[in-house]
Motif scaffolding. Sequence first.
Motif, PDB file in Angstrom:
ATOM      1  N   GLU A  29       0.838  -1.205   0.000  1.00 49.81           N
ATOM      2  CA  GLU A  29       0.000   0.000   0.000  1.00 49.81           C
ATOM      3  C   GLU A  29       0.863   1.241   0.000  1.00 49.81           C
ATOM      4  O   GLU A  29       1.916   1.262   0.642  1.00 49.81           O
ATOM      5  N   ARG A  45      -3.488   0.335  -3.389  1.00 49.56           N
ATOM      6  CA  ARG A  45      -2.737  -0.922  -3.552  1.00 49.56           C
ATOM      7  C   ARG A  45      -1.952  -0.867  -4.865  1.00 49.56           C
ATOM      8  O   ARG A  45      -2.530  -0.587  -5.919  1.00 49.56           O
ATOM      9  N   ASP A  81      -8.392  -5.280  -6.709  1.00 51.94           N
ATOM     10  CA  ASP A  81      -8.582  -6.057  -5.478  1.00 51.94           C
ATOM     11  C   ASP A  81      -8.488  -7.560  -5.733  1.00 51.94           C
ATOM     12  O   ASP A  81      -8.272  -8.337  -4.799  1.00 51.94           O
ATOM     13  N   THR A  84      -3.743 -10.403  -5.200  1.00 56.07           N
ATOM     14  CA  THR A  84      -3.143 -10.238  -3.862  1.00 56.07           C
ATOM     15  C   THR A  84      -1.738  -9.646  -4.003  1.00 56.07           C
ATOM     16  O   THR A  84      -1.128  -9.704  -5.076  1.00 56.07           O
TER      17      THR A  84
END
Length: 313
Positions: A29, A45, A81, A84
């Motif tokens: 982040e 992200r 999102d 990962t």
Amino acid sequence: MDAITGPFRRLVTPWVRHPTVLGSDVAGEIAAVGGGSTRFRVGERVVGYAAGQERLRNNSEEGGFQRYVTVLERVCAELPDTVTFEQAAVLPLGVSTASAGLYEKDQLALPLPTSAPSARGDVVLVWGASTSVGSNAVQLARASGYTVIATAGRRNHDFVRSLGAEAVFDYRDPEVDRLIVDAIGHRHLAGTMAIGGGALTHALRIAGRTTGTKNIASAYPDPLTRLRSLLARVRGIRVTSIWGGTPVQSPVGPAIFRDFLPVALRSGAFRPAPAPKIVGVGLEQVPRALAALRKGISATKLVVTIPAEDITP
Ligand SMILES: NC(=O)c1ccc[n+]([C@@H]2O[C@H](COP(=O)([O-])OP(=O)(O)OC[C@H]3O[C@@H](n4cnc5c(N)ncnc54)[C@H](OP(=O)(O)O)[C@@H]3O)[C@@H](O)[C@H]2O)c1
């Protein structure tokens, strides 16, 4: 995880100032935004190429193996999102090196990728497609509209096909060059990415027996490759040496990390590959992970995660 370590480090990156922080692949982040950047916001992200060991950066703040890493906007990509951090962390050096070979003006100089490419009909050969660099080269070449023919160890053929390769051959097969020449047939070979031990020898033979540009980008920027490049020239074959960090300073960096990757990751047109293998939690696991990397890996990238409590200011 990737880092130039061991005795080769002095040869490959002799300019590195000490103390330094190694590591080139990071995802996480955004903790702070500086340098006038308006593209990113705190908390977003992202995945980025940590360019600390590049000659023109040479800056320990930009090394990957630390809690907070300064990443240049031009080689940083927004993450959807659905991806990962562990999956995303396999991307930066592999994407950057593959992009350098495929797109830099002094390498294969192919047209840039898009999320919805039109088929060109010509072939790109990716030798060593189950490597981290090769996995990305297959997907990028497909996204530039090329048909991809590839090599990999037999157990990774399905994986490389799943990335979009039309045909995959075993690089250990004594007949591999003939099989590839037959598979290319009358189509033009738009270029070869030569990755892995012995790749250039095979790539030279195949370029000599097919039609097309006769351009080969080798993942080994060493004196032997330069010598072989001179010898190949008399046969009309152009061999160039890839430097994976070139996109950090060239228009290819933002073309891939800003314009292509965020959209293609969101749509699923491009997927993080090879799969990550989590080898530890905490920066203290990095040496163990590098030792495992030196022993050799197959179609994976080793990832160390940082516990959230370690990165709370
Ligand atoms: N020039 C640059 O700036 C730059 C940057 C990054 C990497 N590199 C170089 O590019 C190469 C790939 O790096 P990476 O990190 O992507 O590698 P990697 O993922 O660690 O490579 C592992 C893979 O190598 C494959 N392999 C082993 N021997 C091979 C051979 N003789 N021919 C083809 N594939 C072979 C294995 O395939 P199977 O398991 O399928 O048999 C395995 O999947 C390395 O040599 C690295 O030094 C250069």
